[in-house]
Write a protein that holds these residues in place. Structure first.
Motif: not given
Length: 926
Positions: A536-537, A560-561
């Motif tokens: 996500d990062n 991913p956000r």
């Protein structure tokens, strides 16, 4: 520039004037000196003599401070700069003649009272990017003794008549206003402004000046020696009068929109040392070089940079110019035999030779280059016939061999192993069929910042963790490389293209590095075998990324956000993976996004309304072949720049919004000038600190590509994508009538609403979509007659109206009747050519156009009976008829020709009738 200021050299009899000492200390108080550059300045007795301070010089005669030189480091990689505000206390240094505060990080407004320093002869405040306001330039008019002015990259707060202010500085000899967002004054204003005859050096590059600036430069006698107007908006031809500036030694008109040929008057520029006309639209042959032979003495020209134009014809004989140090003619249309163009007779002083990306022929061997011992930059465009044991006499910094051709055995050029200074290497499309040798891994581990080995047949692995700490760009695309992604330990990396290989594994090697924070970043990992869930990062490490393409891989999991942290992103291509779940709401922050292709995944949920509300720059939106449901939000209509909308093959339902007429970009035709809209073509330019050196340009660009379905097939479009205006909502569960709002989109090229539950009549004005080339409305429940205006769709090459409830006569005219009958199949009450059933008014046949005199049931029954006996007859008569027909056809040529003509027509008829019969069976559940 050399100015005589009568400066002290720490003479013991020179004493600092206390008032000026205090003024300098107040200036220091407003500065953050992180690296101790002003450590010699202070209140202590040991630091009393300000004339001995760093950067300060005083007059031998009066003791007044006449020079303040606090110029910072001009390398953008070195952050050792002074920071803070420019104190008004400098106005107390009234006798100041030299002031240089350039290349620092001063911020705030420029104290306009600097204009009161009337003794000032030299002023340089350039490259202080945080200075907010340079004003309207009016304040400089008080500097009546000014000879040198540099305000580079200081932006006026308002559009200003800068030229009037500059022209009042009658003693000015050097003017440097690079990157100041300057515009050319109107022609009427220019006619009243004369250039100072003392002005000999003018650097106005990187502004918004047009060709009217030439009128100011040449409306009076001129003594120009240096002229730089590069990176502006110059257009039209190069003025003939420019070639009459006999004293000109340096000319740079690069990166503009100039066209036409180089004026013959350039043959008069006998003092010219550097000519830069790169990146324009200039054409013609380079004959003016021959005109220089009329000079009284041999021309002393040293540097010629004409790359990226449309020059044609043979290369000039550069051996006539003995002082040549640089020749850059790459990316033109020059032809002829390079080996016979005197390449072996070039000056031994030559440092740069770049003729790559032309149409030059001939074979280049080591003997052609044997005299060029000072060569540091080499670019060729021909066949290389260099022996493997050849030892070059030079050490190159840059080598460009793109699209040259190797002699067998097509291995990595062995002579490269001795090039220990290489930092720029392009051996793309060279024909290499080899694994990466160990010596090549050592070669790229030194000073490499640009490496392109794309478009070869290189196999095996690339070093997993190459020690390339200075790398800016790496292109490994279109090879046969395997293994995991390379882990590049360089925080300068801004271009990475590994597309079209066989890399496998996860994205983790790219998640553990930090990409460039200074420049736009391009990441293209498409068409590999990469897989797994993206952490996500991970995207949060990707800096100023403008392009991310992970298309045609095997990624899974959620998007991913942290993708929303890529605020500069313009292209996002994730199509043909297995991403699932809903679109992260953080993507609403991607407000510069122009191209988004998420097709061919497993994404679900509703198409978010924020796409229309926040992503207003979108030109391409492709969400096809996913699992999106819900209705089409009317907020999508806010995407006025949209050119392609593809929501096909989802589970969307409800009516199509009528507000589609807001897609105003689809209301006009595309043209070639719009190619840049879908092309991320901002080349990475690494300018040399020496103006005479060629800039290093990573000159390739990324063209957005997408696979779209129209004209009945799916194709990938790149360069031609910009010409499409397409709406595809097919294969959903949409209902309601035809969306009349679409009729306003007169530039629409393709419309596909097939395989939905749309009903009602087709609009009578559908013919006003006069640019349509593809129209598919099949497998819906449209009824009524085909509008006669459809005959006006003269560009229509693909049409499918099959399997609806259309009725009546197909409008006459070649446009609609020229299609195969299959495009109308499944509309049982349609009649007329190209269908076999006509529209006769005979009572026995009925008139389908008027509803007929027989019931639909009777009509279907008779057709069913016909089909039944047709199949029986075909079976029982085949054996007898086959041999009889064969005998006739064998002996009679005329019968043979007539039979095949009849047979072709019969096949078309049977295919249509069988399709209709099959559809009827499906509807009745048989």
């Amino acid at each position: 520039m050399h100015l005589n200021f009568g400066l002290s050299t720490f003479a013991p009899n020179v004493r600092c004037i206390e008032k000026e000492r205090q003024a300098l200390l107040r200036f220091k108080q407003g500065i953050k000196d992180e690296f101790g550059q002003l450590s010699s300045w202070g209140y202590e007795d040991a630091k009393k003599e300000c004339c001995e301070w760093e950067g300060v010089r005083c007059s031998n005669e009066t003791g007044y401070v006449v020079m303040l030189d606090l110029r910072g480091n001009d390398s953008w990689l070195d952050n050792r700069h002074l920071r803070g505000k420019i104190s008004p206390s400098l106005m107390e240094l009234y006798h100041l003649r030299y002031l240089d505060l350039s290349h620092n990080s001063f911020y705030g407004d420029i104290p306009y009272h600097l204009g009161n320093l009337s003794h000032l002869q030299y002023l340089n405040l350039g490259f202080n990017h945080n200075l907010d306001d340079v004003g309207n330039f009016q304040w400089i008019t008080g500097l009546s003794n000014l000879e040198y002015l540099d305000l580079s990259f200081l932006i006026p707060s308002v559009r200003t008549d800068w030229l009037s202010s500059v022209s009042r500085l009658t003693k000015l000899s050097t003017l440097v206003l690079s990157g100041c967002s300057l515009h050319s004054p109107s022609l009427s204003t220019l006619s009243h402004i004369n250039m100072s005859t003392s002005l000999s050096t003018v650097f106005l590059e990187s502004n918004s000046l047009n060709s009217s600036i030439f009128q100011w430069l040449f409306n009076s006698s001129t003594n120009l020696v240096f002229l730089d107007l590069s990176f502006n908006e110059l257009y039209g031809s190069i003025p003939y009068s420019l070639g009459k500036t006999s004293g000109l030694t340096y000319l740079d008109l690069g990166w503009n929109y100039l066209e036409g040929e180089i004026p013959e008057s350039f043959g008069n520029l006998c003092n010219l040392k550097a000519l830069h006309l790169y990146r324009n639209n200039l054409r013609g042959q380079l004959t003016f070089f021959q005109n220089l032979s009329s000079c009284d003495q041999r021309p002393s020209i040293e540097r010629i940079h004409l790359h990226t134009n449309n020059f044609s014809g043979p290369l000039p004989d550069f051996s006539f110019f003995p002082s040549l140090k640089a020749i850059s003619l790459s990316n033109n249309k020059l032809n002829g035999n390079l080996a016979k163009a005197g390449i072996g007779n070039l000056s031994e002083k030559l440092e740069v030779l770049d003729v790559s990306l032309n149409i030059l022929g001939g074979e280049i061997s080591g003997s052609h280059l044997s005299n060029l011992s000072k060569l540091t930059w080499l670019g060729l465009s021909s066949t290389l016939k260099i022996k493997s044991n050849w030892i070059p006499p030079f050490q190159l910094r840059a080598l460009r061999l793109r699209s040259c051709k190797l002699q067998p055995p097509y291995l990595f050029p062995n002579w490269l192993k001795n090039q220990s200074m290489l930092s720029d290497l392009d051996i793309s499309d060279l024909g290499i069929s080899d694994a990466i040798p160990i010596w090549f891994q050592n070669l790229i581990s030194n000073n490499m910042f640009f490496l392109n080995i794309s478009k070869n047949q290189i196999h095996g692995t690339f070093p997993a963790s190459p020690s390339i700490s200075k790398l800016f760009a790496l292109d490994l695309s279109s090879n046969n490389l395997v293994g995991t992604l390379p882990r590049i330990q360089s925080d300068l990396l801004c271009f990475l293209d590994v597309s079209n290989n066989q890399f496998s594994g996860s994205l983790l090697p790219l998640c553990s590095i930090t990409l460039s924070q200074y420049m736009d970043v391009h990441l293209d990992l498409s068409n590999n075998q990469l897989s797994g869930v993206i952490p996500d990062n991970c995207p949060s490490h990707w800096g100023m990324t403008t392009l991310v393409s992970l298309a045609n891989n095997r990624f899974s999991g959620k998007i991913p956000r942290s993708i929303g942290s890529l605020r500069a992103l313009e292209t996002l291509d994730l199509h043909n993976n297995s991403f699932s779940g809903e679109l992260p709401s953080s993507m609403r922050e991607l407000q510069f996004l122009k191209f988004m292709n998420l097709g061919g995944n497993k994404l679900s949920g509703k198409v978010p309304a924020w796409i229309g509300n926040r992503l207003s720059d979108l030109k391409i939106l492709i969400l096809s072949s996913n699992m999106f449901d819900g209705s089409i939000s009317s907020s999508l209509c806010m995407l006025t720049n949209l050119q392609i909308l593809d929501l096909s093959h989802n589970n969307m339902h409800g009516i199509i919004p009528q507000c589609l007429y807001n897609f105003t970009a689809m209301a006009h035709n595309a043209n070639s000038s719009e190619l840049e809209l879908l092309q991320l073509s901002s080349p990475l330019v690494l300018a040399s600190s020496d103006r005479n050196e060629p800039e290093i340009i990573i000159s390739w660009s990324y063209m957005d590509k997408a696979t779209v379905s129209w004209r009945g097939r799916s194709d990938e479009y790149g360069r031609n994508l910009v010409f499409l205006r397409l709406i595809d909502l097919s294969s959903n569960r949409l209902s309601g009538n035809f969306p009349n709002g679409i009729l306003n989109l007169s530039g629409l090229v393709a419309l596909n609403l097939s395989r939905n539950n749309l009903s009602g009549r087709l609009p009578q004005d559908i013919g006003q979509l006069n640019q349509l080339q593809s129209l598919d409305l099949s497998w819906n429940r449209f009824s009524g007659e085909i509008p006669t205006s459809m005959s006006d769709l003269h560009f229509l090459s693909h049409l499918d109206l099959s399997y609806n409830n259309l009725s009546g006569k197909i409008p006459s005219g070649t446009q609609l009747q020229g299609f195969n009958a299959s495009v109308y199949a499944g509309n049982e009450e349609l009649c007329g050519p190209p269908l076999a059933n006509n529209c006769s008014t005979n009572d026995d046949q009925g008139n389908p156009a008027q509803g007929g005199q027989r019931s639909t049931h009777d009509h279907e029954s008779s057709e069913d009976e016909f089909m039944k006996w047709l199949f029986i007859g075909m079976g029982s008569g085949f054996t007898v008829g086959f041999w009889g027909v064969c005998l006739v056809l064998f002996f009679n040529r005329a019968c043979r020709h007539a039979f095949f003509l009849f047979f072709n027509n019969l096949v078309d008829f049977l295919l249509v009738r069988i399709a209709i019969y099959k559809a009827r069976l499906l509807r009745t559940g048989i």
